[in-house]
Design an enzyme around this catalytic site. Sequence first.
Site, PDB file in Angstrom:
ATOM      1  N   ASN A   9     -16.507 -40.851   6.323  1.00  0.00           N
ATOM      2  CA  ASN A   9     -15.091 -40.932   7.023  1.00  0.00           C
ATOM      3  C   ASN A   9     -15.115 -39.719   7.314  1.00  0.00           C
ATOM      4  O   ASN A   9     -14.384 -38.628   6.768  1.00  0.00           O
ATOM      5  CB  ASN A   9     -14.167 -41.466   5.976  1.00  0.00           C
ATOM      6  CG  ASN A   9     -12.644 -41.445   6.600  1.00  0.00           C
ATOM      7  OD1 ASN A   9     -12.749 -41.224   7.638  1.00  0.00           O
ATOM      8  ND2 ASN A   9     -11.897 -41.453   5.721  1.00  0.00           N
ATOM      9  N   LYS A  11     -12.614 -38.495   9.493  1.00  0.00           N
ATOM     10  CA  LYS A  11     -11.215 -38.259   9.500  1.00  0.00           C
ATOM     11  C   LYS A  11     -10.798 -37.626  10.912  1.00  0.00           C
ATOM     12  O   LYS A  11     -11.627 -38.096  12.046  1.00  0.00           O
ATOM     13  CB  LYS A  11     -10.693 -37.360   8.572  1.00  0.00           C
ATOM     14  CG  LYS A  11     -10.946 -38.150   7.106  1.00  0.00           C
ATOM     15  CD  LYS A  11     -10.334 -37.423   5.811  1.00  0.00           C
ATOM     16  CE  LYS A  11     -10.669 -38.002   4.733  1.00  0.00           C
ATOM     17  NZ  LYS A  11     -10.153 -37.689   3.505  1.00  0.00           N
ATOM     18  N   HIS A  91      -7.036 -47.522   3.963  1.00  0.00           N
ATOM     19  CA  HIS A  91      -7.378 -45.898   3.573  1.00  0.00           C
ATOM     20  C   HIS A  91      -6.017 -45.301   3.075  1.00  0.00           C
ATOM     21  O   HIS A  91      -4.912 -45.783   3.701  1.00  0.00           O
ATOM     22  CB  HIS A  91      -8.085 -45.185   4.515  1.00  0.00           C
ATOM     23  CG  HIS A  91      -8.422 -43.783   3.953  1.00  0.00           C
ATOM     24  ND1 HIS A  91      -7.658 -42.809   3.649  1.00  0.00           N
ATOM     25  CD2 HIS A  91      -9.645 -43.263   3.593  1.00  0.00           C
ATOM     26  CE1 HIS A  91      -8.300 -41.807   3.288  1.00  0.00           C
ATOM     27  NE2 HIS A  91      -9.507 -42.333   3.163  1.00  0.00           N
ATOM     28  N   GLU A  93      -4.693 -42.614   3.174  1.00  0.00           N
ATOM     29  CA  GLU A  93      -3.967 -41.888   4.130  1.00  0.00           C
ATOM     30  C   GLU A  93      -3.171 -42.857   5.239  1.00  0.00           C
ATOM     31  O   GLU A  93      -2.114 -42.197   5.440  1.00  0.00           O
ATOM     32  CB  GLU A  93      -4.866 -40.780   4.901  1.00  0.00           C
ATOM     33  CG  GLU A  93      -5.316 -39.672   4.051  1.00  0.00           C
ATOM     34  CD  GLU A  93      -6.695 -39.147   4.169  1.00  0.00           C
ATOM     35  OE1 GLU A  93      -7.294 -39.472   5.302  1.00  0.00           O
ATOM     36  OE2 GLU A  93      -7.353 -38.563   3.391  1.00  0.00           O
ATOM     37  N   GLU A 163     -10.882 -46.088  -4.139  1.00  0.00           N
ATOM     38  CA  GLU A 163     -10.499 -44.571  -4.051  1.00  0.00           C
ATOM     39  C   GLU A 163      -9.328 -44.093  -4.782  1.00  0.00           C
ATOM     40  O   GLU A 163      -8.167 -44.321  -4.076  1.00  0.00           O
ATOM     41  CB  GLU A 163     -10.336 -44.398  -2.574  1.00  0.00           C
ATOM     42  CG  GLU A 163     -11.475 -44.672  -1.741  1.00  0.00           C
ATOM     43  CD  GLU A 163     -11.645 -43.930  -0.346  1.00  0.00           C
ATOM     44  OE1 GLU A 163     -12.586 -43.211  -0.229  1.00  0.00           O
ATOM     45  OE2 GLU A 163     -10.780 -43.922   0.385  1.00  0.00           O
ATOM     46  N   GLY A 169     -10.079 -35.727  -1.496  1.00  0.00           N
ATOM     47  CA  GLY A 169      -9.836 -34.472  -0.962  1.00  0.00           C
ATOM     48  C   GLY A 169      -9.235 -33.395  -1.837  1.00  0.00           C
ATOM     49  O   GLY A 169      -8.737 -32.185  -1.301  1.00  0.00           O
ATOM     50  N   SER A 209     -13.806 -37.156  -3.538  1.00  0.00           N
ATOM     51  CA  SER A 209     -14.393 -35.872  -3.775  1.00  0.00           C
ATOM     52  C   SER A 209     -15.914 -36.260  -4.296  1.00  0.00           C
ATOM     53  O   SER A 209     -16.384 -35.370  -5.377  1.00  0.00           O
ATOM     54  CB  SER A 209     -13.527 -35.089  -4.845  1.00  0.00           C
ATOM     55  OG  SER A 209     -12.354 -34.814  -4.149  1.00  0.00           O
TER      56      SER A 209
HETATM   57  C1  PEP Z   1     -12.000 -40.536   1.746  1.00  0.00           C
HETATM   58  O1  PEP Z   1     -11.120 -39.898   2.637  1.00  0.00           O
HETATM   59  O2  PEP Z   1     -12.262 -41.629   1.992  1.00  0.00           O
HETATM   60  C2  PEP Z   1     -12.452 -39.426   0.708  1.00  0.00           C
HETATM   61  C3  PEP Z   1     -13.261 -39.954  -0.213  1.00  0.00           C
HETATM   62  O3  PEP Z   1     -12.342 -38.120   0.990  1.00  0.00           O
HETATM   63  P1  PEP Z   1     -13.062 -37.122   0.026  1.00  0.00           P
HETATM   64  O4  PEP Z   1     -14.450 -37.606  -0.181  1.00  0.00           O
HETATM   65  O5  PEP Z   1     -12.735 -35.800   0.893  1.00  0.00           O
HETATM   66  O6  PEP Z   1     -12.314 -36.921  -1.023  1.00  0.00           O
END
Ligand code: PEP
Length: 246
Positions: A9, A11, A91, A93, A163, A169, A209
């Site tokens: 992703n 972003k 997601h 966000e 997630e 992040g 992460s």
């Molecule tokens: C995501 O945004 O789906 C994600 C897992 O981000 P990160 O790997 O940066 O935590």
Amino acid sequence: MRKHIVAGNWKMNLSEQEAIELAKEVAEMRVENTEIVIFPPAIFIPTLSKLNLNLKIGAQNFFPKDNGAFTGEISINQLKEAGVTYVLVGHSERRTILKEDNTFLKEKVNAALEKNLHVVFCCGEELAIREQGTENEFVKNQLNESLFHLTQEQIQNVTIAYEPIWAIGTGLTASSAQAEAMHLFIRETLSSKYTTEIAAGISILYGGSCNPTNAKELFACPNVDGGLIGGAALKSADFNSIANSF
Ligand code: PEP
């Protein structure tokens, strides 16, 4: 059996040239038995599709209507014409910053499946919910309100990405025990809603992460079928290492 999937992703990152270079590097990775998907910023999708690379292209967002007065939005048909076969829905966000709720996400899931796109549906709890110990109920409710109206046939075109918001992040990762416990819970929930066979065929990805250091341990869990990768998907060497972590 279910697929291993590693998805990046991207972003709201990268210039067009950087996106082209990264997509080419990702397409050149040698990965066995794992589907590789990238979710670039929408504006780069047509350019990346025209490169005819050996990877799937997904959209981070879309609006669940065919056309009309929806300023700034992109329809599924427009994305399909540009080469998209996967979409992200739910997601954190978009849930948090763009205020997309379970009811709207249900509409998005329906619209995407109707047009034969494969949905990667994200779910996961914030830290306060985990601290209360109610993460299973929270995630079950997300699935219930946005996915569990689907037929047995439809749900098989959905991949679930667990997630935990506290891990996205932040550099904090769920331990492999925490990830496996939630993935198992999701699979058992799918099994009681649908059938054991259907639940066994649905890929459940971990996101939050995930990096080259922790991916091997996470992907070794029996119910972790791959990853949705944010930050580490922006560096081809890291993404390559994660994709080769099974
Ligand atoms: C995501 O945004 O789906 C994600 C897992 O981000 P990160 O790997 O940066 O935590």
